[in-house]
Design an enzyme around this catalytic site. Sequence first.
Site, PDB file in Angstrom:
ATOM      1  N   MET A 103       8.839  -3.160   1.694  1.00 25.53           N
ATOM      2  CA  MET A 103       9.150  -1.923   0.987  1.00 25.53           C
ATOM      3  C   MET A 103       8.110  -1.664  -0.104  1.00 25.53           C
ATOM      4  O   MET A 103       6.928  -1.704   0.143  1.00 25.53           O
ATOM      5  CB  MET A 103      10.588  -1.956   0.467  1.00 25.53           C
ATOM      6  CG  MET A 103      11.629  -2.014   1.567  1.00 25.53           C
ATOM      7  SD  MET A 103      11.550  -0.543   2.620  1.00 25.53           S
ATOM      8  CE  MET A 103      12.916  -0.814   3.725  1.00 25.53           C
ATOM      9  N   SER A 104       8.538  -1.423  -1.350  1.00 28.31           N
ATOM     10  CA  SER A 104       7.591  -0.998  -2.386  1.00 28.31           C
ATOM     11  C   SER A 104       6.712  -2.114  -2.933  1.00 28.31           C
ATOM     12  O   SER A 104       5.830  -1.850  -3.759  1.00 28.31           O
ATOM     13  CB  SER A 104       8.328  -0.309  -3.537  1.00 28.31           C
ATOM     14  OG  SER A 104       8.770   0.961  -3.126  1.00 28.31           O
ATOM     15  N   VAL A 105       6.893  -3.345  -2.483  1.00 26.76           N
ATOM     16  CA  VAL A 105       5.879  -4.361  -2.749  1.00 26.76           C
ATOM     17  C   VAL A 105       4.548  -3.896  -2.146  1.00 26.76           C
ATOM     18  O   VAL A 105       3.465  -4.257  -2.626  1.00 26.76           O
ATOM     19  CB  VAL A 105       6.310  -5.726  -2.185  1.00 26.76           C
ATOM     20  CG1 VAL A 105       5.199  -6.762  -2.314  1.00 26.76           C
ATOM     21  CG2 VAL A 105       7.573  -6.224  -2.909  1.00 26.76           C
TER      22      VAL A 105
END
Length: 391
Positions: A103-105
Site C-alpha cells: 500500500m502506501s509504503v
Amino acid sequence: MDLLSLDTWLLPPHNRLSLHQVHRLVPVATIARGNRAARALTPADSSHEAELSSVALAPGREATLLEFLEMTNTDAFIVLRGDQVLYERYFGDYTRESRHIVMSVSKSLCGMLAGILVEDGLLDLDARTSMYVPELENGSYGGSTVGQLLDMTAVPDFDMTYTNPLAEVQAGDRSAGWRPRRDDDADGTRAFLERLQGSGGHGSAFQYCSATTDVLAWVLERAAHMPYARLLETKLWQNLGAEDDAVITVDNHGTPYACAGISMRLRDLARFGRLILDGGRIDGRQIIPREWISTTAGGGDFDTSDDTDPTPGTYRNQWWVPGGSHGSFYAAGIFGQYLWLDPSTGITIAKFSSEGDPLSHGSEHRNALQSIASNSAGWSGTGDRSEGKDK
C-alpha cells in the site's frame, strides 16, 4: 461470492487472502531483482524469538508482542539488527516466499528514488511540476514544486476518506483499475490526475494525498526519461540485495499506481529498510545519497496531527517522522503495512497486515514498533541481554 474480486478485495475478511494475490486481480509490471546475490540475513538464536514474543510492549501495558501481532491481524513480521534476524513470524498461509502489497509504503520508495535522481542531477526540487509534466499546467498541481510534492504540501481538492465511494481516493482507485469502473471515471491514472483542481495554495499546509505521489512518479519518469517501474528496478531494486522480484499494479494504459501498488516479500522490504539505515550504502556502493536520508529523517515543516490522529509528527520526502530521542522514521500503508527504522538502535522492523479497517491501530502501531525496537536493541543474538551492545 469469489474472495478475489474487484468488488470485495479491499474489504475484510477478503483482504486476508487478496493482499498477497493482487496480481490475480489487477495487471502488474515486474520490478526485477537482477543478477546480484541476495543480501544474506542470518538468524539469531531461537530462544530470543520465544522470549521477545512475551515481552510487554511498553511499561504498564500487559500486551505482549505476540498478542499485539495477533490483535492487529498480522500476516508477516520481521525484526532485523544489521543483517541479523532477531524475530520473524508468518501467519495463516503466508510464507517467506509470499509477496504482499505494501500500500502506501510504496510512497516511501518513490521518495528515496527521488533523492537518487536529485543526486544524479536529473531532478530540481525547486522546479514547477508543470515544467516536467506540461499536461498538469491547468490543473491543481501545475503551480506546485517538486519539493512540495515530496513533502505533501501541494494542496489539491482531494478527499482521502478511504471508505467513502464519493471520495477522490476511491475515484483514483477506480481509474487505476483497483475498483470496478464507473461511466464518468477518468480513463486511467494520469487522466485522473489531470482532472484534479484546487486552490493552488501550495506550500502553505500539509495535506496527505495519494494522488500527489502519482504526480511525483510522473515527474520522475519525465526527469529520467524512463518508465517508473524500470526506474525503481535499475536505481533501487537491483541494488539492495533483494531475493525476489517486486511487482507494481498498472492501469489499462500501463501506468503504475505509484502511491500504493507495489508488492514484495517481507524480507525484501526489510532489506530496503536496512539499506537506508546503512546510510544508503551496500557492498561499497552508494545507492541512496546519505544526505538525502539525513534530510528525510530530520522531518518536515508542518505538524501532521489532526482530529483523527492527534499524535504530533512531521512528513518529509514521503516518509513519516514522529520525532523523539530515537530519531525514528517510518513508512506506512493502509490495513497495517509498516517499515520502521530506528537509527539509534540499528533496528529495522517490517510488518504486513490485513486489518479490518484501513486506518486501524495507527497510534498503537507507532508505540508498539518503537517499543519493539527498544526491547530488541540489547539482544546479543544468543538469547541473552547485552545492554548497549551493537547500538
